[in-house]
Design a protein around this motif. Structure first.
Motif, PDB file in Angstrom:
ATOM      1  N   VAL A 148      -8.139  24.924  -9.444  1.00 55.82           N
ATOM      2  CA  VAL A 148      -7.477  26.186  -9.075  1.00 55.82           C
ATOM      3  C   VAL A 148      -5.958  26.012  -9.139  1.00 55.82           C
ATOM      4  CG1 VAL A 148      -7.306  27.997  -7.328  1.00 55.82           C
ATOM      5  CG2 VAL A 148      -9.435  26.721  -7.562  1.00 55.82           C
ATOM      6  N   LYS A 149      -5.490  24.868  -8.638  1.00 59.01           N
ATOM      7  CA  LYS A 149      -4.041  24.606  -8.668  1.00 59.01           C
ATOM      8  C   LYS A 149      -3.552  24.590 -10.126  1.00 59.01           C
ATOM      9  CE  LYS A 149      -3.842  23.245  -4.115  1.00 59.01           C
ATOM     10  NZ  LYS A 149      -3.437  24.120  -3.038  1.00 59.01           N
ATOM     11  N   GLU A 150      -4.369  24.008 -11.005  1.00 57.98           N
ATOM     12  CA  GLU A 150      -3.963  23.921 -12.415  1.00 57.98           C
ATOM     13  C   GLU A 150      -3.773  25.318 -13.002  1.00 57.98           C
ATOM     14  OE1 GLU A 150      -6.417  21.497 -14.986  1.00 57.98           O
ATOM     15  OE2 GLU A 150      -5.268  22.119 -16.767  1.00 57.98           O
ATOM     16  N   LEU A 160       0.932  37.103  -3.696  1.00 62.37           N
ATOM     17  CA  LEU A 160       0.042  37.323  -4.833  1.00 62.37           C
ATOM     18  C   LEU A 160      -1.363  36.825  -4.516  1.00 62.37           C
ATOM     19  CD1 LEU A 160       0.787  36.969  -8.547  1.00 62.37           C
ATOM     20  CD2 LEU A 160      -1.195  35.733  -7.660  1.00 62.37           C
ATOM     21  N   GLU A 161      -2.342  37.644  -4.807  1.00 63.28           N
ATOM     22  CA  GLU A 161      -3.742  37.278  -4.592  1.00 63.28           C
ATOM     23  C   GLU A 161      -4.561  37.591  -5.835  1.00 63.28           C
ATOM     24  OE1 GLU A 161      -6.208  36.025  -2.963  1.00 63.28           O
ATOM     25  OE2 GLU A 161      -5.306  35.313  -1.092  1.00 63.28           O
ATOM     26  N   THR A 162      -5.812  37.140  -5.836  1.00 62.32           N
ATOM     27  CA  THR A 162      -6.692  37.438  -6.964  1.00 62.32           C
ATOM     28  C   THR A 162      -7.416  38.770  -6.763  1.00 62.32           C
ATOM     29  OG1 THR A 162      -8.253  36.000  -5.838  1.00 62.32           O
ATOM     30  CG2 THR A 162      -7.191  35.118  -7.811  1.00 62.32           C
ATOM     31  N   THR A 172      -5.018  31.660   5.293  1.00 60.24           N
ATOM     32  CA  THR A 172      -4.496  31.124   6.548  1.00 60.24           C
ATOM     33  C   THR A 172      -3.053  30.652   6.396  1.00 60.24           C
ATOM     34  OG1 THR A 172      -6.710  30.285   6.903  1.00 60.24           O
ATOM     35  CG2 THR A 172      -5.008  29.455   8.376  1.00 60.24           C
ATOM     36  N   MET A 173      -2.816  29.814   5.396  1.00 61.64           N
ATOM     37  CA  MET A 173      -1.482  29.225   5.261  1.00 61.64           C
ATOM     38  C   MET A 173      -0.506  30.180   4.597  1.00 61.64           C
ATOM     39  SD  MET A 173      -1.748  26.460   6.834  1.00 61.64           S
ATOM     40  CE  MET A 173      -0.200  25.659   6.503  1.00 61.64           C
ATOM     41  N   GLY A 174      -0.957  30.863   3.549  1.00 58.54           N
ATOM     42  CA  GLY A 174      -0.064  31.761   2.815  1.00 58.54           C
ATOM     43  C   GLY A 174       0.604  32.776   3.733  1.00 58.54           C
ATOM     44  N   ALA A 182      -0.511  40.894  -9.804  1.00 58.12           N
ATOM     45  CA  ALA A 182      -0.008  40.605 -11.147  1.00 58.12           C
ATOM     46  C   ALA A 182       1.146  39.609 -11.111  1.00 58.12           C
ATOM     47  CB  ALA A 182       0.459  41.901 -11.810  1.00 58.12           C
ATOM     48  N   TYR A 183       1.009  38.544 -11.892  1.00 57.80           N
ATOM     49  CA  TYR A 183       2.041  37.506 -11.924  1.00 57.80           C
ATOM     50  C   TYR A 183       3.398  38.037 -12.392  1.00 57.80           C
ATOM     51  CZ  TYR A 183      -0.750  33.414 -10.716  1.00 57.80           C
ATOM     52  OH  TYR A 183      -1.487  32.488 -10.038  1.00 57.80           O
ATOM     53  N   GLU A 184       3.359  39.093 -13.226  1.00 57.36           N
ATOM     54  CA  GLU A 184       4.619  39.653 -13.747  1.00 57.36           C
ATOM     55  C   GLU A 184       5.538  40.068 -12.592  1.00 57.36           C
ATOM     56  OE1 GLU A 184       1.532  40.472 -15.001  1.00 57.36           O
ATOM     57  OE2 GLU A 184       2.006  39.014 -16.568  1.00 57.36           O
TER      58      GLU A 184
HETATM   59  P1  NAI Z   1      -7.505  29.784   2.694  1.00 56.15           P
HETATM   60  O1  NAI Z   1      -8.836  29.635   2.102  1.00 56.15           O
HETATM   61  O2  NAI Z   1      -7.347  30.369   4.031  1.00 56.15           O
HETATM   62  O3  NAI Z   1      -6.587  30.655   1.728  1.00 56.15           O
HETATM   63  C1  NAI Z   1      -6.534  30.466   0.328  1.00 56.15           C
HETATM   64  C2  NAI Z   1      -6.227  31.825  -0.274  1.00 56.15           C
HETATM   65  O4  NAI Z   1      -5.915  31.630  -1.639  1.00 56.15           O
HETATM   66  C3  NAI Z   1      -7.404  32.788  -0.223  1.00 56.15           C
HETATM   67  O5  NAI Z   1      -6.962  34.004   0.366  1.00 56.15           O
HETATM   68  C4  NAI Z   1      -7.779  32.988  -1.688  1.00 56.15           C
HETATM   69  O6  NAI Z   1      -8.218  34.306  -1.975  1.00 56.15           O
HETATM   70  C5  NAI Z   1      -6.484  32.681  -2.379  1.00 56.15           C
HETATM   71  N1  NAI Z   1      -6.663  32.218  -3.746  1.00 56.15           N
HETATM   72  C6  NAI Z   1      -7.577  31.368  -4.227  1.00 56.15           C
HETATM   73  N2  NAI Z   1      -7.392  31.164  -5.534  1.00 56.15           N
HETATM   74  C7  NAI Z   1      -6.328  31.895  -5.895  1.00 56.15           C
HETATM   75  C8  NAI Z   1      -5.643  32.100  -7.111  1.00 56.15           C
HETATM   76  N3  NAI Z   1      -6.019  31.502  -8.235  1.00 56.15           N
HETATM   77  N4  NAI Z   1      -4.586  32.931  -7.115  1.00 56.15           N
HETATM   78  C9  NAI Z   1      -4.187  33.530  -5.985  1.00 56.15           C
HETATM   79  N5  NAI Z   1      -4.805  33.375  -4.807  1.00 56.15           N
HETATM   80  C10 NAI Z   1      -5.857  32.554  -4.749  1.00 56.15           C
HETATM   81  O7  NAI Z   1      -6.841  28.327   2.608  1.00 56.15           O
HETATM   82  P2  NAI Z   1      -5.652  27.722   3.482  1.00 56.15           P
HETATM   83  O8  NAI Z   1      -6.200  27.064   4.657  1.00 56.15           O
HETATM   84  O9  NAI Z   1      -4.606  28.749   3.643  1.00 56.15           O
HETATM   85  O10 NAI Z   1      -5.115  26.575   2.526  1.00 56.15           O
HETATM   86  C11 NAI Z   1      -4.290  26.828   1.418  1.00 56.15           C
HETATM   87  C12 NAI Z   1      -3.621  25.552   0.986  1.00 56.15           C
HETATM   88  O11 NAI Z   1      -2.862  25.042   2.062  1.00 56.15           O
HETATM   89  C13 NAI Z   1      -4.545  24.422   0.583  1.00 56.15           C
HETATM   90  O12 NAI Z   1      -3.951  23.701  -0.452  1.00 56.15           O
HETATM   91  C14 NAI Z   1      -4.652  23.597   1.835  1.00 56.15           C
HETATM   92  O13 NAI Z   1      -4.980  22.249   1.578  1.00 56.15           O
HETATM   93  C15 NAI Z   1      -3.250  23.705   2.345  1.00 56.15           C
HETATM   94  N6  NAI Z   1      -3.070  23.456   3.760  1.00 56.15           N
HETATM   95  C16 NAI Z   1      -3.934  23.963   4.696  1.00 56.15           C
HETATM   96  C17 NAI Z   1      -3.738  23.733   6.044  1.00 56.15           C
HETATM   97  C18 NAI Z   1      -4.656  24.316   7.067  1.00 56.15           C
HETATM   98  O14 NAI Z   1      -4.581  23.897   8.236  1.00 56.15           O
HETATM   99  N7  NAI Z   1      -5.491  25.269   6.737  1.00 56.15           N
HETATM  100  C19 NAI Z   1      -2.595  22.918   6.501  1.00 56.15           C
HETATM  101  C20 NAI Z   1      -1.703  22.503   5.454  1.00 56.15           C
HETATM  102  C21 NAI Z   1      -1.968  22.752   4.149  1.00 56.15           C
END
Ligand code: NAI
Length: 695
Positions: A387-389, A323-325, A304-306, A367-369
């Motif tokens: 996950v953040k770590e 970048l995604e997993t 959503t946010m990315g 890929a992080y590279e």
């Molecule tokens: P989301 O669940 O929609 O998206 C997270 C994405 O990260 C997923 O597509 C997942 O596949 C990917 N992902 C997970 N682990 C990963 C990794 N190790 N490497 C790469 N990709 C990975 O979550 P959302 O809502 O986009 O939230 C993301 C961040 O933004 C969180 O920290 C959240 O607290 C923050 N946030 C969310 C808001 C919201 O309204 N949804 C508002 C402001 C901040």
């Protein structure tokens, strides 16, 4: 020097010079009046040209003088305009680039106006809740006609000078390659001896049947201006240009201007205007702090946010690698971006060419590279420290030296995240709001070790992305969510005491919020708050919450995404329909906890929701998490739908009076869940001193 004086043959040229936009501050006005007097005293001078140095003819009043006695010190803008208009030698305004507000009013006092094409012409006072107060409402209709002048004054929107060529506003619009000053001087020489000198005030506004048009305008403008009085006042003063003699119209304009300047709505708009500008200033990060170049970005997590965050970079022309997993998640994220742009294109707000350009700037990887060379990487993965770590340890390995490592976390400790890297100075929080491609707010979270240049870069980037950047220190929820938590808690307690979701939402919406807390919860997903509370029950058991929201989630009612939350929803319809079972659950819960339900007034609802935020904000200020009260107002105006005409929570509290706010808080501290109310020491102190947050 604020205006230069030169003589070209028989023509005196007065050049306003008060960067950046030749604001008509006291010194500039004084120098301009002196210039005219000097020209009048010089027998060799036959005509006068007034123009502006640098990037404007004049942007209007000097904003640095707003709310200061200097604005009224003689020579006032009225005096300057009168000096030009009553000059016995012709005065020519030579306009270019920007001619707005008082600048346009000054030119309307001149006998002639010549312009370069492409100059932005506007009377934008309405945007600050005002009307043009130096004759603009009386003179502009006399040169542009009633309809066009009214549209410009009510909307405040700039119109290009070439679009106005052929109207009586301009005597000549030069070719794009002309030299303005020499062309204006040549024009002045030509008309030097012509008498009588033409004055805009002597013209008549010719509009047959003006009453019908004016009535139509009143109705339309009233329907569109909501709580703001200025647009309708603009209509009334412009109307006076047809219905009154010039002098009477000027008096009427003055009177309405002085009325508007005292209104809370105008004060709120002016507050927001300055708050936005000051938010990018951080006391220990001077304006000349070096910034890092951002030419390439990466985003981790295409959820959503990315996706929304990536779009911000694309809109600004900065290439992004996502970048995604998993390939599937990546494809889905990229498809969402494409879909969003396609929708904008369908609405006619994006051209195919721009669409192609933007889509060409985005790519994906697993890929992080592939992201190591980015200048900034924004992490938007799951809100989970583990996950953040993993992500930040990896970023520390692959990112080039000097890359900025940003996290979009909304609740986690940024300092801990920075600690996962060997370069905490490069780590910063960039907290976007959902939908990230739309919402204006960007909370910039400054960690304990964040470098000053990194902070300065993030602030500059927020401007480039067309966001309002507000700096927050590290704490649970930062500025915005930390305050909203108190608001949500009160909303829950109100249910326990006797209110139902619909009453709470309606009361808050009537106050001016875009959406009440329960409709908001249904939109965002009630499960998100549930997850946060579950964590809090363990980590901070001392904080009390109403259990009603948990009971709702246990019923599986997560909100719009499940078609049911505090309300019911029907497919294809965003309307919220109250649900009997939910309301019964709420009433039953009151009985279960032994609370006798009572009728709660709308006033109490609004006070409890808003003052609980204000009280938390006072803590936030005191702890230095926010730099200034106006930053908190910006967070709420741009990220949380706080009503603009109330100026933000802190400005609103100041308007109500802090002693009144404090008295209400003390009263609620005696009631149900009174323990949630502990007046912040700063609030108590300011109330005792008779001060406001913004004073
Ligand atoms: P989301 O669940 O929609 O998206 C997270 C994405 O990260 C997923 O597509 C997942 O596949 C990917 N992902 C997970 N682990 C990963 C990794 N190790 N490497 C790469 N990709 C990975 O979550 P959302 O809502 O986009 O939230 C993301 C961040 O933004 C969180 O920290 C959240 O607290 C923050 N946030 C969310 C808001 C919201 O309204 N949804 C508002 C402001 C901040």
């Amino acid at each position: 020097m604020t205006a230069e004086y030169q003589v070209h043959g028989t023509v005196a040229v007065i050049t306003l010079n008060n960067p950046p936009v030749n604001g008509l501050g006291l010194a500039t006005r004084t120098a301009a009046v002196k210039g005219i007097q000097q020209a009048l005293a010089d027998d060799a001078v036959k005509a006068i040209v007034i123009t502006g140095a640098g990037k404007a003819f004049s942007g209007g009043a000097d904003i640095k003088e707003f709310n200061s006695p200097k604005a009224l010190t003689e020579p006032s803008l009225h005096t300057l305009i009168a000096t030009a208009e009553s000059s016995t030698k012709p005065v020519v305004a030579a306009i270019h680039t920007v001619c707005m507000g008082g600048g346009l009013e000054l030119s309307l006092g001149c006998h002639y106006r010549v312009a370069m094409p492409g100059a932005q012409i506007a009377l934008p006072e309405v945007k600050l809740g005002l009307l043009p107060g130096a004759g603009g409402t009386q003179r502009l209709p006399r040169v542009l006609g009633l309809e066009m002048a009214l549209n410009m004054i009510v909307s405040g929107t700039p119109v290009l000078s070439d679009k106005l060529a052929g109207t009586a506003l301009f005597d000549q619009v030069f070719a794009a390659d002309a030299d303005l000053v020499s062309s204006a001087v040549a024009f002045a020489e030509k008309i030097a001896d012509a008498r009588p000198l033409p004055k805009v005030r002597d013209r008549k506004v010719d509009y047959p049947n003006h009453e019908a048009f004016l009535q139509f305008s009143r109705n339309t403008v009233k329907a569109m201006s909501g709580p703001f009085p200025a647009p309708l006042e603009c209509v009334e003063t412009v109307a006076a240009s047809v219905t009154m003699k010039f002098e009477d119209g000027m008096k009427f304009e003055r009177e309405r201007f002085l009325h508007l300047i005292q209104t809370t709505e105008s004060k709120a708009l002016r507050h927001a205007f300055f708050a936005e500008r000051v938010a990018s200033k951080v006391p220990d990060v001077p304006a000349d702090t070096p910034t890092r170049a951002i030419k390439q970005a990466a985003v981790i997590g295409a959820g959503t946010m990315g996706g929304g965050i990536a779009m911000n970079f694309l809109n600004a022309g900065i290439p992004v690698v996502m970048l995604e997993t998993r390939q599937e998640a990546l494809d889905k994220g990229l498809a969402t971006i494409r879909k969003n742009y396609e929708n904008t294109m369908k609405k006619g707000k994006l051209t195919q060419e721009k669409f192609d350009q933007r889509m060409a700037l985005v790519s994906g990887t697993l890929a992080y590279e592939d992201i190591g060379q980015a200048d900034i990487v924004v992490e938007a993965v799951f809100e989970d420290m583990g996950v953040k770590e993993t992500v930040f340890r990896k970023l520390d390995e692959v990112m080039k030296p000097g890359a900025i490592l940003a996290s979009n976390t909304s609740t986690l400790d940024l300092n801990q995240i920075a600690g996962f890297t060997k370069r905490p100075q490069d780590v910063i929080g960039t907290h976007f709001f959902s939908p990230a491609n739309v919402m204006k707010l960007l909370e910039i979270v400054r960690g304990a070790q964040t470098g000053k240049d990194v902070l300065a870069t993030a602030l500059a980037l927020s401007k480039k992305l067309k966001k309002t950047g507000v700096v927050s220190g590290v704490c649970d929820g930062f500025i915005g969510n930390r305050m909203i938590e108190q608001y949500s808690r009160q909303a829950g307690f109100l249910l326990e005491e006797g209110a139902l979701p619909e009453q709470v939402d309606k009361a808050v919406e009537k106050f001016g919020f875009a959406m009440g807390p329960f409709r908001m919860g249904d939109l965002a997903g009630n499960d998100i708050g549930w997850a946060i509370r579950k964590r809090r029950y363990v980590e901070k058991p001392e904080i009390s919450y109403s259990k009603t929201a948990d009971l709702l989630c246990e019923m599986g009612r997560f909100g719009q995404k499940t078609g049911a939350g505090w309300y019911d929803y029907k497919a294809g319809d965003r309307k919220a329909y109250p649900n009997e079972q939910v309301n019964a659950m709420i009433v039953q819960h009151s009985a279960d906890i032994g609370v006798a339900r009572r009728k709660i007034s709308d006033q109490e609802i609004v006070e409890r929701l808003v003052y609980s935020m204000v009280n938390e904000a006072a803590h936030i200020l005191e702890e230095g998490i926010a730099l200034r009260a106006s930053d908190i107002d910006m967070v709420y105006l741009t990220g949380y739908g706080f009503p603009l005409f109330r100026g933000g929570p802190m400005f609103y509290a100041d308007t109500v009076g802090l002693p009144n706010v404090l008295a209400a808080i003390n009263k609620y501290a005696q009631g149900h869940q009174g323990g949630a109310w502990k007046p912040a020491p700063l609030l108590v102190k300011l109330a005792e001193e008779g001060k406001g947050f913004n004073s």
